[in-house]
Structure formats: structure tokens, C-alpha cells
Motif scaffolding. Structure first.
Motif, PDB file in Angstrom:
ATOM      1  N   GLY A  91       0.783  -1.225   0.000  1.00  0.00           N
ATOM      2  CA  GLY A  91       0.000   0.000   0.000  1.00  0.00           C
ATOM      3  C   GLY A  91       0.816   1.276   0.000  1.00  0.00           C
ATOM      4  O   GLY A  91       0.265   2.363  -0.185  1.00  0.00           O
ATOM      5  N   SER A  92       2.125   1.185   0.193  1.00  0.00           N
ATOM      6  CA  SER A  92       2.959   2.388   0.237  1.00  0.00           C
ATOM      7  C   SER A  92       3.140   2.973  -1.156  1.00  0.00           C
ATOM      8  O   SER A  92       3.645   2.303  -2.058  1.00  0.00           O
ATOM      9  CB  SER A  92       4.338   2.056   0.824  1.00  0.00           C
ATOM     10  OG  SER A  92       5.264   3.095   0.553  1.00  0.00           O
ATOM     11  N   PRO A  93       2.773   4.236  -1.360  1.00  0.00           N
ATOM     12  CA  PRO A  93       2.957   4.832  -2.691  1.00  0.00           C
ATOM     13  C   PRO A  93       4.428   4.957  -3.063  1.00  0.00           C
ATOM     14  O   PRO A  93       4.786   4.833  -4.237  1.00  0.00           O
ATOM     15  CB  PRO A  93       2.282   6.201  -2.565  1.00  0.00           C
ATOM     16  CG  PRO A  93       2.309   6.506  -1.091  1.00  0.00           C
ATOM     17  CD  PRO A  93       2.160   5.178  -0.409  1.00  0.00           C
ATOM     18  N   TYR A  94       5.275   5.193  -2.072  1.00  0.00           N
ATOM     19  CA  TYR A  94       6.699   5.359  -2.376  1.00  0.00           C
ATOM     20  C   TYR A  94       7.373   4.021  -2.664  1.00  0.00           C
ATOM     21  O   TYR A  94       8.303   3.952  -3.474  1.00  0.00           O
ATOM     22  CB  TYR A  94       7.387   6.113  -1.248  1.00  0.00           C
ATOM     23  CG  TYR A  94       6.934   7.543  -1.198  1.00  0.00           C
ATOM     24  CD1 TYR A  94       7.241   8.402  -2.241  1.00  0.00           C
ATOM     25  CD2 TYR A  94       6.164   8.030  -0.143  1.00  0.00           C
ATOM     26  CE1 TYR A  94       6.800   9.717  -2.239  1.00  0.00           C
ATOM     27  CE2 TYR A  94       5.715   9.335  -0.127  1.00  0.00           C
ATOM     28  CZ  TYR A  94       6.035  10.183  -1.171  1.00  0.00           C
ATOM     29  OH  TYR A  94       5.591  11.481  -1.172  1.00  0.00           O
ATOM     30  N   ALA A  95       6.898   2.955  -2.036  1.00  0.00           N
ATOM     31  CA  ALA A  95       7.385   1.627  -2.404  1.00  0.00           C
ATOM     32  C   ALA A  95       6.932   1.297  -3.822  1.00  0.00           C
ATOM     33  O   ALA A  95       7.686   0.710  -4.608  1.00  0.00           O
ATOM     34  CB  ALA A  95       6.870   0.577  -1.420  1.00  0.00           C
ATOM     35  N   ARG A  96       5.723   1.697  -4.178  1.00  0.00           N
ATOM     36  CA  ARG A  96       5.240   1.455  -5.540  1.00  0.00           C
ATOM     37  C   ARG A  96       6.073   2.221  -6.556  1.00  0.00           C
ATOM     38  O   ARG A  96       6.371   1.723  -7.637  1.00  0.00           O
ATOM     39  CB  ARG A  96       3.765   1.847  -5.664  1.00  0.00           C
ATOM     40  CG  ARG A  96       3.174   1.411  -6.997  1.00  0.00           C
ATOM     41  CD  ARG A  96       1.748   1.860  -7.194  1.00  0.00           C
ATOM     42  NE  ARG A  96       1.178   1.187  -8.364  1.00  0.00           N
ATOM     43  CZ  ARG A  96       0.096   1.612  -8.997  1.00  0.00           C
ATOM     44  NH1 ARG A  96      -0.547   2.697  -8.587  1.00  0.00           N
ATOM     45  NH2 ARG A  96      -0.357   0.957 -10.051  1.00  0.00           N
TER      46      ARG A  96
END
Length: 204
Positions: A8-13
């Protein structure tokens, strides 16, 4: 190498999309800093995701740093241009996408936020103004173009796409597609890319 981060992390995505676009052989390992026995704090003293664990067992932190690393070691077209003015332009797009995400996080993670919160409250309107200002600029500058900058996919597209995807997940009651139809057309094309489809976050 291993990339630590939550689905769910946008920065991991952001990092995962770059990893796929650049064909980097790296394993994505779902992890959150708050998980019992999590490896995240071991490799990142800030206890934030994503974290890239290198083959020498050292950790690399921050999505922007990790993306640049992938861009340097991977194959295919550059996500960050080498020419100075183009690089600055793409970095500005990165800042815009990251800024939208930061405001969504600030709004939806606030303890006062709920489906029945007072949307006229100053704290709410402050973050909403930033989100809408960012979306309006993105729509105006992209126009009918296929990409944020020039004629090629770049880090800018990763970050704007990441922001739009995170709005869908974390702020689902906000209908950005109706308010910004130009961004809807842009997102429809972008979300069809294999890297975006493969990293589609789950519903919150």
C-alpha cells in the motif's frame, strides 16, 4: 537485492515501477516497519519504506535515491534524462507527484479524518487545496500529451501515476476523474502499462 516495502505504500510502488521498467533483477519483499521482527529498521534508521537491501547487505533508503540507482544499473530507456534542463523538468514532475501524495497522507492519516469529518475545517481544506492545486497543474501541463515530459515515459510519469493511484486507494471518496477529465485520459493510458498493472495497490 531485495526491495522492502508494503503493497500500500505509494513510495514503495514508485520504486517497484522503476524496478520493473528498468528490468532490474530484484526481489520485492512485503514489509512494514511496524511489523514484529521487521527488517526495515535494521536497514533504515528512519524506519520508513521502501528500503533497498544491496547484495553486500547494506541498505539504501529513500524512493528517489532507489529509483536513480535502478535507472543507473538497469536496462532500457532512461527514467531520468541526462540532459540538464530535461532532468530538472522531470525532477519537478517528481516533486509535484510526491507533494500530492504527501498531502493525501497528511489528510487521511490525521486522527480527525473519517467519512463523517468536517470537510470545511481549516486543516482539511489546507491539504485539499494542495491536492487540487497539484492535480490542476498536472492536467494543465500534460494536456493531450501521452507523457509528462517530452515523448517518452519518465520518472515524472511514475510519480504522477503513483499519486493518482494513491488517491484511489487512500482517498477513494474523492472523484478526481470527474474533476480532472484530462488526467483521467492520461491515467487510463498510464495504468495500462505492465509496470503499473503489476503494482496495483490493494483497496484500503
Amino acid at each position: 537485492m531485495k526491495l522492502l516495502g508494503s503493497h500500500g505504500s505509494p513510495y514503495a510502488r514508485k520504486a517497484r515501477i522503476a524496478m520493473l521498467e528498468k528490468n532490474v533483477p530484484c526481489e520485492f519483499v512485503p514489509a512494514r516497519a511496524a511489523d514484529p521482527g521487521s527488517l526495515v529498521p535494521q536497514y533504515n534508521p528512519l524506519s520508513k519504506v521502501p528500503v533497498l537491501v544491496l547484495d553486500n547487505n547494506k541498505g539504501m533508503i529513500d524512493s528517489s535515491v532507489i529509483v536513480e540507482y535502478f535507472d543507473g544499473i538497469g536496462s532500457g530507456a532512461k527514467l531520468i534524462p541526462t540532459e540538464f534542463n530535461a532532468r530538472i523538468a522531470v525532477r519537478e514532475w517528481e516533486a509535484l507527484g510526491d507533494g500530492i501524495v504527501d498531502s493525501v497522507v497528511a489528510l487521511t492519516h490525521d486522527s480527525r479524518y473519517s467519512e463523517t469529518c468536517d470537510t470545511s475545517a481549516a486543516w482539511y481544506q489546507k491539504q485539499l487545496k494542495k491536492i487540487e492545486g497539484g492535480l490542476a497543474k498536472a492536467q494543465a501541463d500534460i494536456g493531450s500529451n501521452a507523457f509528462c515530459h517530452g515523448n517518452a515515459f519518465s520518472l515524472g510519469d511514475i510519480c504522477i501515476g503513483m499519486a493518482l493511484g494513491y488517491l484511489d486507494r487512500a482517498y477513494a471518496n474523492y472523484d478526481w476523474r470527474s474533476k480532472y477529465p484530462g488526467l483521467k485520459r492520461y491515467a487510463d493510458r498510464l495504468f495500462a502499462r505492465a509496470s503499473f498493472a503489476a503494482t496495483m495497490p490493494p483497496k484500503a
